[in-house]
Write a protein that holds these residues in place. Structure first.
Motif: not given
Lengths: 248, 387, 369
Positions: A15, A20, B110, B112, C12-15, C18-19, C24, C28
């Motif tokens: 993703w 996706h 990297p 933030l 499919q929605p991301a796992p 990872s999102k 985030w 970061n």
């Protein structure tokens, strides 16, 4: 497959944020196989081959390259990368080094070859791509086709087991496309394992063992080149072929 | 008449007329201005001439890098303050570059928080006028330091207080030359090792940790020799007597404030320039380097930094130039720089504004031209040939 | 060979990792152990800093008072200094009873700024042009006076923020046309004009600005027939406009050089003369391309107004420094630092505002073509 595949994708998903981009990719590539990957833009073709040398990271599934699985905490990623050669659409030669140095620097610093030996190897590859007279020039002084051939030679100097080509002729003027394709055909004839993302169907017919058609992040159809181009089975492939043929 | 008009319509005739016309106007203008100037000056009773330069200056200058006393001539006063200006500029340039490099790394990190910190630093220090920052350091921050008797001590060898930073001065005794020789020899050996390692790598491809070895040698060998000779180099540590420190030397708060102000202000600009330069290098270069198996270190040193320098050097040289010029503000907080001497000290005494202005202009123009020349040479040496 | 077909799969929605928020955060802040360490360290530092600032600037601060004795403690800001002397900072030495004239000018200035900040439909263009024409004229009339029954106020009595804004405005408005002419001269094909302009520009850029101002202030009486009659402050204005025109010239030169040569060729091919080509085709594009660097230079000019302190003028910083050293307020260094923080906030709001506006202009003009 009689022997172990040199590249293996098993239910690979990726993703970009919420998008996706690779959906359940299953792929096996045998040693010496030549594969052409085609499809509309945005279908994930480049992303898929960039996962092979870990320029992109996948989130789900398994990728095995030459017996080594690509995971998050990969220690010898640089070593893996030197076994997988990649040629880019925008050549990406190092503009501040001569053509010869572009070919030598990787061998010298990564494979730790003495400079003399590296230069000899470099000259043999420059001969293969038929560009020895430009060895002392800088990339900015070469034409697009010449630069791309140098880029191919640069990857070959690292003695890779696999070569990846990412739309390498798309940025070239038409009269220079042939010289680059000729080099790739020679390479194929010598038995190099190649994955080529391209729109050049003539090349595919000449050289490819398999054509893989991708759309919206997944492999839709696989077939031999003649069978695929003459008789695409899936509807999406038919639309795609129709559009591409229209522009010839 | 016909011929005259068509003669005029010729492009070359017109352009030549305009250009020669401009030259004539400029020359006439210069004469006219000269005439006015001399009449005015005669009217106002101003002296002219450069004889005053060898007169006695009559004012003290501190700091002074060469011998100077109020009995020295005006010329010597000018030279001392010019040296002060150059010295201050050099130190500030070096420190600002180092700090700017770190700020650039922060902005590219990297993490933030680190990025935000870098951004915040640049925004704050770039947007506040330099003079205000200098005032803050001199009149506020440094004045909050304690009095001499209660100085902040660094391991009892250096003392920070409101009147300056008192640091130890090296004192060279009997066997000191040997230590110096040891340093020289260590440096030479390191250079030889480095050259040999490069040669060896060229021939066999094997890398050699010559940098670490060299650094270690340069530090350890002189130390070893000093230990063997029972440490002939001692430090004269400032000791607080009844009212004052004896021994050692002191960095004045004026100098410290200038260094702080100039460094922090210019580091914001330099950091921005470095970051922009690194990000200007094509993304594909990093990928290509990665695809032939370069480590991160190799990618940066062989591919990215050489190309980034091209984008960095011109604007950063401009920044250095601006830094050198901004040292002229030093007079506002009492540091004896070139402009202070010319305008604040000598001018009121002699009243010969014309000559002094001319010398001031010449001095600063000289510095600017010198830096510009260096940049032109560098530019020429590192040009990439194109079609 | 038979084609190998695969059924089509929906996205499919991301796992989870990872999102979204966790992804985030991981990317970061905690992408490696070193990264995590730095995050923790910075959080600690920021927390302590924020704590200190809130206490210093608000909780322990002294807000009102009339002398240094009002602020004995160094753990709190001495805002009393600001509240006591603010009228000096804003109006300078302008006569008290005539403050209303300055207020009118400030209001008009605010209106002009507002006219450029927002869009008002069809009338925007007229609004802006009107303000740009009315404002300088009205400002001059009201500030200096000497017409319409208004008492004369010498520019020497300007001070504080008023003087800072006046210097900056005159410098900007004066240097832009001069800079444009110099840029055209420098890029001219006529060698002599080009060289003369180049030397002229490089001269101004090679010398510290304070030196130039001192030069003008000291030497103008000598070089101009009635030079001594010109007010000292006005000489400074002229100096500011003069040397900043060199920087503006470089800005416009950059803009001119960014125009593809095809534009020049096409214009000439149609038969346009040099001035027509410049006026209708080249300059509109070049000026638009110059806007980011132009705003940068404006910000630089605004910050530089502080150097007039060195020749004794009372700009914002100058008058603050004077007040700090006055008998009422001279005192411990924490009063100084409070005053400087206040000054920094004022300057920062102007320059930061200008750079944000510049970014907005840049983004808007990028969309156009």
């Amino acid at each position: 497959m009689s022997e172990k595949p040199v590249i293996l994708f098993d239910k690979v998903n990726k993703w970009f944020g919420d998008f996706h981009v690779l959906r359940d990719i299953d792929l096996k590539v045998a040693k010496g196989e030549r594969i052409v990957i085609c499809g509309p833009s945005g279908s994930g073709k480049s992303t898929m081959i960039r996962c092979i040398n870990r320029l992109e990271e996948h989130q789900q599934g398994t990728i095995v390259v030459d017996g080594v699985e690509l995971t998050d905490d990969l220690k010898h990623i640089d070593h893996i990368r030197s076994e997988v050669g990649m040629v880019f659409q925008s050549f990406n030669l190092f503009p501040h080094m001569t053509v010869l140095n572009n070919l030598v620097i990787g061998q010298h610093l990564v494979r730790r070859l003495p400079k003399m030996e590296a230069e000899e190897i470099a000259m043999t590859y420059l001969e293969r791509v038929k560009i020895t007279d430009q060895a002392g020039k800088y990339p900015g002084q070469l034409s697009g086709g010449q630069q791309q051939r140098v880029a191919i030679a640069r990857s070959l100097c690292m003695n890779p087991k696999i070569m990846l080509f990412d739309e390498v002729t798309s940025a070239l003027d038409p009269e220079m496309v042939k010289e680059v394709l000729d080099v790739m055909i020679d390479l194929a004839r010598e038995g190099m394992t190649m994955l080529v993302v391209t729109h050049e169907m003539g090349f595919a017919r000449t050289v490819a063992d398999r054509v893989i058609f991708m759309d919206e992040g997944q492999i839709i159809e696989e077939n031999t080149p003649d069978a695929f181009f003459d008789n695409p089975a899936s509807e999406r492939a038919q639309i795609f072929i129709g559009q591409v043929l229209h522009h010839l | 008449m016909e011929n005259l008009l068509s003669f005029w319509r010729k492009g070359s005739v017109r352009s030549l007329t305009y250009q020669w016309g401009l030259v004539v106007v400029i020359i006439c203008g210069m004469f006219w201005v000269y005439d006015i100037a001399t009449t005015n000056m005669a009217r106002l009773g101003l002296k002219t001439g450069f004889d005053f330069l060898t007169d006695e200056a009559g004012f003290p200058i501190s700091p002074a890098l060469i011998d100077y006393s109020p009995r020295s001539t005006y010329i010597e006063a000018m030279i001392v303050t010019l040296l002060n200006t150059i010295f201050l500029s050099l130190i500030a340039i070096i420190l600002a570059t180092i700090l700017g490099f770190f700020i650039a790394m922060f902005k590219l990190s990297p993490n933030l928080l680190l990025r935000k910190f870098g951004n915040g630093y640049v925004e704050v220090f770039r947007n506040i006028p330099l003079l205000l920052q200098l005032f803050f350091w001199y009149f506020a921050a440094l004045k909050m330091l304690p009095m001499k008797r209660s100085s902040i001590s660094f391991f009892d060898v250096a003392f920070l207080n409101i009147e300056g930073f008192f640091i130890p001065l090296p004192v060279l005794e009997g066997g000191a030359e040997f230590v110096a020789w040891a340093l020289l020899i260590a440096t030479l050996i390191s250079a030889i090792i480095w050259a040999w390692a490069k040669h060896r790598q060229k021939n066999t491809g094997q890398p050699f940790p010559s940098l670490i070895l060299g650094a270690g040698l340069i530090i350890l060998l002189p130390l070893l020799v000093a230990w063997a000779l029972d440490f002939p180099v001692t430090w004269e540590v400032p000791k607080f007597g009844r009212f004052n420190f004896k021994g050692g030397t002191a960095l004045e708060p004026e100098f410290t404030a200038m260094v702080f102000g100039l460094t922090l202000y210019n580091a914001a600009f330099v950091g921005e320039i470095i970051r922009a330069g690194i990000q200007s290098v094509d993304k594909g270069q990093k990928e290509a380097a990665g695809s032939i198996g370069f480590t991160n270190m190799q990618t940066y040193s062989q591919v990215i930094v050489p190309q980034a320098m091209r984008f960095i050097i011109p604007p950063v040289t401009n920044q250095y130039l601006s830094l050198a010029k901004s040292t002229a503000l030093a007079g506002a907080i009492g540091y004896a720089d070139f402009f202070w001497a010319m305008d604040g000290a000598i001018a009121p005494q002699t009243g010969q504004v014309m000559e002094l202005q001319a010398i001031t202009l010449a001095g600063y123009l000289g510095i600017s031209l010198f830096i510009a020349m260096l940049m032109a040479i560098y530019n020429h040496m590192t040009r990439i040939p194109e079609r | 060979m038979e084609p190998i077909l695969a059924p089509f799969k929906m996205p499919q929605p991301a796992p989870y990792q990872s999102k979204g928020l966790l992804g985030w955060l991981r990317a970061n802040f905690f992408s490696s152990w070193f990264n995590s360490l730095i995050t923790l360290l910075l959080v600690y530092i920021i927390f302590n800093l924020a704590n200190f600032l809130i206490h210093w600037a608000f909780i322990n601060a002294v807000w009102f008072g009339d002398s240094a004795k009002s602020c004995p403690n160094s753990n709190g800001a001495c805002w009393a200094f600001v509240t006591d002397r603010w009228h000096l900072f804003v109006y300078g030495l302008y006569p008290n009873e005539l403050y209303w004239r300055v207020n009118i000018v400030y209001v008009l200035a605010a209106l002009t700024i507002i006219s450029f900040l927002y869009s008002y439909g069809r009338w925007t263009k007229y609004f802006r042009i009107t303000m740009v024409i009315i404002f300088p004229i009205t400002a001059y009339i009201f500030l200096v006076g000497d017409t319409f029954d208004l008492k004369y106020v010498a520019p020497e009595e300007f001070g504080g923020l008023l003087l800072t804004l006046v210097i900056a405005s005159i410098a900007i408005l004066g240097s832009i046309p001069l800079g444009l002419i110099l840029a055209l001269g420098r890029t001219s094909e006529l060698k002599v004009i080009s060289k003369v302009c180049t030397y002229f520009i490089e001269f101004w850029r090679g010398v510290p600005h304070i030196v130039i101002i001192v030069m003008f202030v000291a030497l103008l009486p000598i070089f101009i027939p009635d030079g001594a009659g010109i007010d000292v402050v006005v000489r400074a204005f002229i100096a500011f406009a003069a040397f900043n025109s060199a920087y503006m010239a470089e800005v416009f030169r950059g803009g001119l050089q960014s125009i593809p040569i095809g534009q020049f060729e096409a214009s000439r091919a149609i038969g346009m003369s040099y001035w027509k080509m410049m006026g209708y085709i080249i300059l509109p594009q070049a000026i638009r391309n110059s806007i980011p660097a132009l705003m940068n230079t404006c910000i630089m000019i605004f910050k530089e107004t502080t150097i007039v302190m060195l020749i004794g003028f009372s700009d914002l910083l100058g008058i603050i420094q004077l007040s700090l050293e006055s008998s009422d307020w001279v005192g411990p260094p924490h009063i100084f630092s409070s005053a400087y923080v206040f000054a920094a906030l004022i300057y920062f709001s102007f320059t930061f505002g200008m750079s944000k506006y510049s970014l907005r202009l840049e983004n808007r003009s990028n969309v156009d073509y």
